[in-house]
Design a protein around this motif. Structure first.
Motif, mmCIF file in Angstrom:
data_model
loop_
_atom_site.group_PDB
_atom_site.id
_atom_site.type_symbol
_atom_site.label_atom_id
_atom_site.label_comp_id
_atom_site.label_asym_id
_atom_site.label_seq_id
_atom_site.Cartn_x
_atom_site.Cartn_y
_atom_site.Cartn_z
ATOM 1 N N GLU A 194 -43.628 41.142 28.827
ATOM 2 C CA GLU A 194 -43.059 40.486 27.652
ATOM 3 C C GLU A 194 -42.226 41.425 26.787
ATOM 4 O OE1 GLU A 194 -46.246 38.611 25.553
ATOM 5 O OE2 GLU A 194 -46.821 37.325 27.235
ATOM 6 N N LEU A 195 -41.981 42.636 27.257
ATOM 7 C CA LEU A 195 -41.252 43.605 26.436
ATOM 8 C C LEU A 195 -39.872 43.097 26.042
ATOM 9 C CD1 LEU A 195 -42.108 46.965 28.268
ATOM 10 C CD2 LEU A 195 -43.117 46.053 26.162
ATOM 11 N N GLY A 196 -39.258 42.297 26.874
ATOM 12 C CA GLY A 196 -37.905 41.836 26.604
ATOM 13 C C GLY A 196 -37.801 40.864 25.447
ATOM 14 N N GLN A 197 -38.905 40.423 24.864
ATOM 15 C CA GLN A 197 -38.864 39.478 23.746
ATOM 16 C C GLN A 197 -38.320 40.100 22.470
ATOM 17 O OE1 GLN A 197 -42.521 37.434 22.946
ATOM 18 N NE2 GLN A 197 -42.944 37.004 25.095
ATOM 19 N N VAL A 198 -38.482 41.403 22.309
ATOM 20 C CA VAL A 198 -38.135 42.050 21.051
ATOM 21 C C VAL A 198 -36.628 42.297 20.966
ATOM 22 C CG1 VAL A 198 -38.560 44.014 19.529
ATOM 23 C CG2 VAL A 198 -40.391 43.180 21.037
ATOM 24 N N ASP A 199 -36.023 41.829 19.895
ATOM 25 C CA ASP A 199 -34.601 42.074 19.646
ATOM 26 C C ASP A 199 -34.477 43.362 18.837
ATOM 27 O OD1 ASP A 199 -31.923 42.076 19.081
ATOM 28 O OD2 ASP A 199 -31.960 40.297 17.784
ATOM 29 N N TRP A 200 -34.436 44.474 19.541
ATOM 30 C CA TRP A 200 -34.435 45.787 18.875
ATOM 31 C C TRP A 200 -33.202 45.979 18.001
ATOM 32 C CZ3 TRP A 200 -38.975 48.015 19.075
ATOM 33 C CH2 TRP A 200 -39.807 47.811 20.177
ATOM 34 N N SER A 201 -32.129 45.281 18.289
ATOM 35 C CA SER A 201 -30.896 45.463 17.518
ATOM 36 C C SER A 201 -30.966 44.810 16.136
ATOM 37 C CB SER A 201 -29.705 44.869 18.287
ATOM 38 O OG SER A 201 -29.837 43.454 18.407
#
Length: 410
Positions: A194-201
């Motif tokens: 699920e790491l791809g859920q976070v919008d780091w930008s």
């Protein structure tokens, strides 16, 4: 990071003096601000509104500094200065009118409060905001004082989050370090998939916190006066829905010993931060201990029920604290009290069309108090008001306040 429990050497009482090392110089500068003086309120939301109403009832004038002339607080203030909160000219114009200055929301620019302090005593100090506006700094500061907080790690991308899982385990809660509230900017990450859920930008700094199984959520509002006196309100037990406070009830369903501990830990947190005014500490109850989740240096949604429930409301206490007056009694007027939030959903039907809530039906229920904030544009999840009730049992007040709210909708 410390997870040690607070070892309190202070006997809990309704009112005692702060022992913080921050307090000596601050309290030496304190002066009594008597009724008739002008209090400045930075921020125009509902917390400022209820503060201004309490201040006016005590004979103070209130000047609000906000970005619109029709905010909830501006509607009831004696005067409003409209401008961007970081506009130096507007700040100067506002601060020059005030005998003492405070705020209603912690995301006020710290530099604004620092400029205000050039003109009048300003509480909380800008240093408190700098800490409270950054979850990493906040948790590090409290943990450094030996207070138990949710375990955390600074993260910035998928790689650092994966590394954090080795310390925190799964699941984790990933939050923006700044500006998030009511669940905004938060993600629950249960596995590496699920790491791809976070919008780091979307933010420049992030924090990962251990998912903390807990029994209940509670909060404590602490008041510390500019003269050094401090007190706490009874412990509030909070139920959330979609990350937004739904219902609060007091007293919380915890032992007297744990309630005393929560009040002591909250006071220690306020002293550590050097707060003058109010601080709300939100806790997870885990077994026979409390763990600090978040803090807010202002009145708090869970404390709204004090308007009816306590001899002194959190808003009157805020006035007393920043003006250096003796703090009021926080004892309950009735064995139990409960509050339910009114969100914009009450004004909207299933097609998001505006409807008129059935006010008559709701307030026909005995012992229901209605508070609306003067907001003109209902939106789902937007806080528009609240209901409060007092009673003899916990079940009675929860059932009554939720029944009244249910009657509002068609």
């Amino acid at each position: 990071m410390s997870r040690s429990s607070q070892q309190s050497s202070t006997q809990h009482s309704e009112s005692h003096h702060s022992e913080s090392h921050h307090s000596e110089s601050r309290h030496a500068q304190a002066r009594l601000v008597n009724p008739g003086a002008t209090i400045g309120m930075v921020g125009g939301g509902q917390l400022g509104r209820m503060f201004a109403m309490a201040a006016a009832s005590m004979g103070y004038r209130v000047v609000v500094f906000c970005e619109s002339s029709d905010t909830p607080a501006a509607q009831v203030a004696h005067h409003t200065v409209v401008g961007k909160l970081d506009d130096e000219t507007a700040v100067e114009s506002f601060a020059s009118m005030c005998d003492v200055i405070t705020l209603e929301f912690e995301n006020i620019p710290a530099a604004t409060m620092e400029r205000c302090a050039d003109h009048a005593p300003t509480y909380p100090a800008h240093r408190v905001l700098e800490i409270a506006q950054d979850r990493l700094l906040e948790k590090s500061t409290l943990a450094g004082a030996g207070l138990r907080v949710t375990p955390f790690v600074e993260v910035s991308n998928n790689e650092s989050l994966l590394a954090a899982s080795e310390t925190l385990g799964w699941p984790m809660v990933v939050k923006t370090a700044r500006d998030g509230y009511d669940g905004k900017g938060q993600y629950k990450i249960s596995s590496a998939d699920e790491l791809g859920q976070v919008d780091w930008s979307s933010a420049s700094s992030w924090i990962a916190e251990q998912w903390m199984p807990f029994d209940i959520e509670v909060s404590v509002v602490v008041a510390i006066s500019s003269n050094g006196e401090s007190t706490t309100f009874p412990v509030f037990e909070n139920q959330h829905r979609n990350h937004i406070l739904d219902v609060s009830v007091t007293p919380a369903s915890i032992t007297e010993a744990l309630a005393t501990r929560a009040r002591e830990v909250a006071t220690r947190a306020a002293q550590t931060l050097g707060v003058v005014g109010l601080l709300c500490v939100e806790f997870f109850v885990v077994g026979d201990d409390v763990v600090i989740n978040e803090v807010a240096p202002r009145p708090h949604n869970s404390g709204h029920l004090t308007i009816e429930a306590c001899h002194t409301s959190q808003f009157e206490q805020h006035v007393r604290a920043v003006c250096g007056l003796p703090l009021g009694s926080t004892t309950l007027r009735c064995p139990f009290a409960a509050m339910s939030n009114l969100l914009g959903d009450v004004w909207l039907d299933d097609q998001d069309q505006l409807v008129t809530p059935r006010w008559n039906d709701a307030i026909s229920i005995p012992a229901i108090a209605l508070h609306l904030y003067g907001k003109h544009h209902p939106q789902r999840s937007r806080k528009m008001g609240h209901l409060t009730t007092l009673g003899q049992t916990r079940d009675e007040v929860i059932e009554r306040v939720t029944a009244a709210r249910a009657k509002l909708s068609p």
